[in-house]
Design a protein around this motif. Structure first.
Motif, PDB file in Angstrom:
ATOM      1  N   VAL A 161       0.906  -1.065   0.121  1.00 26.70           N
ATOM      2  CA  VAL A 161       0.022  -0.039   0.005  1.00 26.70           C
ATOM      3  C   VAL A 161       1.034   1.147   0.109  1.00 26.70           C
ATOM      4  CG1 VAL A 161      -1.723   1.099   1.048  1.00 26.70           C
ATOM      5  CG2 VAL A 161      -1.894  -1.051   1.307  1.00 26.70           C
ATOM      6  N   LYS A 162       0.659   2.145  -1.062  1.00 25.65           N
ATOM      7  CA  LYS A 162       1.800   3.226  -1.204  1.00 25.65           C
ATOM      8  C   LYS A 162       1.158   4.173  -0.282  1.00 25.65           C
ATOM      9  CE  LYS A 162       3.183   6.680  -4.496  1.00 25.65           C
ATOM     10  NZ  LYS A 162       3.621   6.947  -5.700  1.00 25.65           N
ATOM     11  N   ASP A 163       2.082   4.881   0.523  1.00 26.00           N
ATOM     12  CA  ASP A 163       1.835   5.806   1.371  1.00 26.00           C
ATOM     13  C   ASP A 163       1.078   5.490   2.468  1.00 26.00           C
ATOM     14  OD1 ASP A 163       3.479   7.646   0.073  1.00 26.00           O
ATOM     15  OD2 ASP A 163       1.610   8.252  -1.348  1.00 26.00           O
ATOM     16  N   TYR A 164       1.272   4.351   2.892  1.00 26.22           N
ATOM     17  CA  TYR A 164       0.350   3.784   3.869  1.00 26.22           C
ATOM     18  C   TYR A 164       0.383   4.557   5.289  1.00 26.22           C
ATOM     19  CZ  TYR A 164      -1.366   0.626   7.867  1.00 26.22           C
ATOM     20  OH  TYR A 164      -2.382   0.309   8.762  1.00 26.22           O
ATOM     21  N   GLU A 187      -4.357   6.393   9.412  1.00 28.06           N
ATOM     22  CA  GLU A 187      -5.240   7.007  10.335  1.00 28.06           C
ATOM     23  C   GLU A 187      -6.518   7.340   9.687  1.00 28.06           C
ATOM     24  OE1 GLU A 187      -5.826  10.449  13.726  1.00 28.06           O
ATOM     25  OE2 GLU A 187      -3.932   9.802  13.096  1.00 28.06           O
ATOM     26  N   GLU A 188      -6.732   7.852   8.323  1.00 30.78           N
ATOM     27  CA  GLU A 188      -7.877   8.243   7.638  1.00 30.78           C
ATOM     28  C   GLU A 188      -8.640   6.829   7.159  1.00 30.78           C
ATOM     29  OE1 GLU A 188      -6.551  10.243   4.010  1.00 30.78           O
ATOM     30  OE2 GLU A 188      -5.443  11.784   5.355  1.00 30.78           O
ATOM     31  N   GLU A 189      -8.193   5.640   7.322  1.00 33.49           N
ATOM     32  CA  GLU A 189      -8.531   4.708   6.597  1.00 33.49           C
ATOM     33  C   GLU A 189      -8.949   3.639   7.773  1.00 33.49           C
ATOM     34  OE1 GLU A 189      -6.468   3.086   3.488  1.00 33.49           O
ATOM     35  OE2 GLU A 189      -6.308   4.832   2.363  1.00 33.49           O
ATOM     36  N   LEU A 190      -8.594   3.830   9.096  1.00 34.18           N
ATOM     37  CA  LEU A 190      -9.068   2.691  10.186  1.00 34.18           C
ATOM     38  C   LEU A 190     -10.475   2.931  10.229  1.00 34.18           C
ATOM     39  CD1 LEU A 190      -6.314   3.906  12.800  1.00 34.18           C
ATOM     40  CD2 LEU A 190      -6.327   1.745  11.201  1.00 34.18           C
ATOM     41  N   CYS A 191     -10.741   1.557  10.593  1.00 31.44           N
ATOM     42  CA  CYS A 191     -12.168   1.168  11.024  1.00 31.44           C
ATOM     43  C   CYS A 191     -12.227   0.318  12.313  1.00 31.44           C
ATOM     44  CB  CYS A 191     -12.825   0.533   9.917  1.00 31.44           C
ATOM     45  SG  CYS A 191     -12.557  -0.988   9.467  1.00 31.44           S
TER      46      CYS A 191
END
Length: 148
Positions: free
Chosen positions: A27-30, A35-39
């Motif tokens: 995943v590029k730039d993980y 933090e924006e993609e956490l669930c």
């Protein structure tokens, strides 16, 4: 007992770049986006969990509910019998209730037909295999190629 200070420092300093969350480093730039993609997903795998499903799903911060079919089958008195009609009825009902709560339902389904059925019922995420099982099956296949 509180954590030793040294252990806390070590835990804070660790960063792993090749985890499942990073798709093993693909995943590029993980780290910039993580933090924006956490669930937050919680797991329900008991009768008590089913009895409290709406309260669990409606807990602030919970984004989805994962059904654990093996433990659920045991909790419903059908140990090792996930296909049992009572277990399947409970799973179907749970998926519907989770969706009605506006949350994402999910489940583990290593059998392709089951995975497709759960997706058709409204699951938004389905674990279609587990890393250890996949590794074991592929290792067995590779080993079989070299046995005489």
């Amino acid at each position: 007992m509180p954590w030793p200070t040294r252990a806390i420092r070590c835990a804070r300093a660790r960063v792993a770049g090749t985890t499942r969350a990073t798709r093993f480093g693909r995943v590029k730039d993980y780290f910039k986006r993580a933090e924006e993609e956490l669930c937050v997903l919680v797991q329900v795998e008991t009768r008590l969990g089913l009895d409290n499903l709406e309260a669990i799903a409606n807990t602030d911060g919970v984004d989805g509910v994962f059904i654990g079919p093996a433990d659920l089958s045991a909790g419903l008195g059908h140990l090792g019998n996930i296909p049992h009609p009572d277990v399947q009825k409970a799973i179907d009902d749970a998926i519907s209730r989770i969706r009605k709560a506006g949350k994402a339902p999910g489940i583990l389904a290593p059998v392709e037909a089951d995975a497709r059925r759960y997706l058709d019922l409204g699951c938004l995420f389905v674990a279609v295999g587990a890393d250890v099982g996949l590794l074991a099956r592929e290792s067995e296949k590779l080993c079989a190629k070299f046995k005489s």
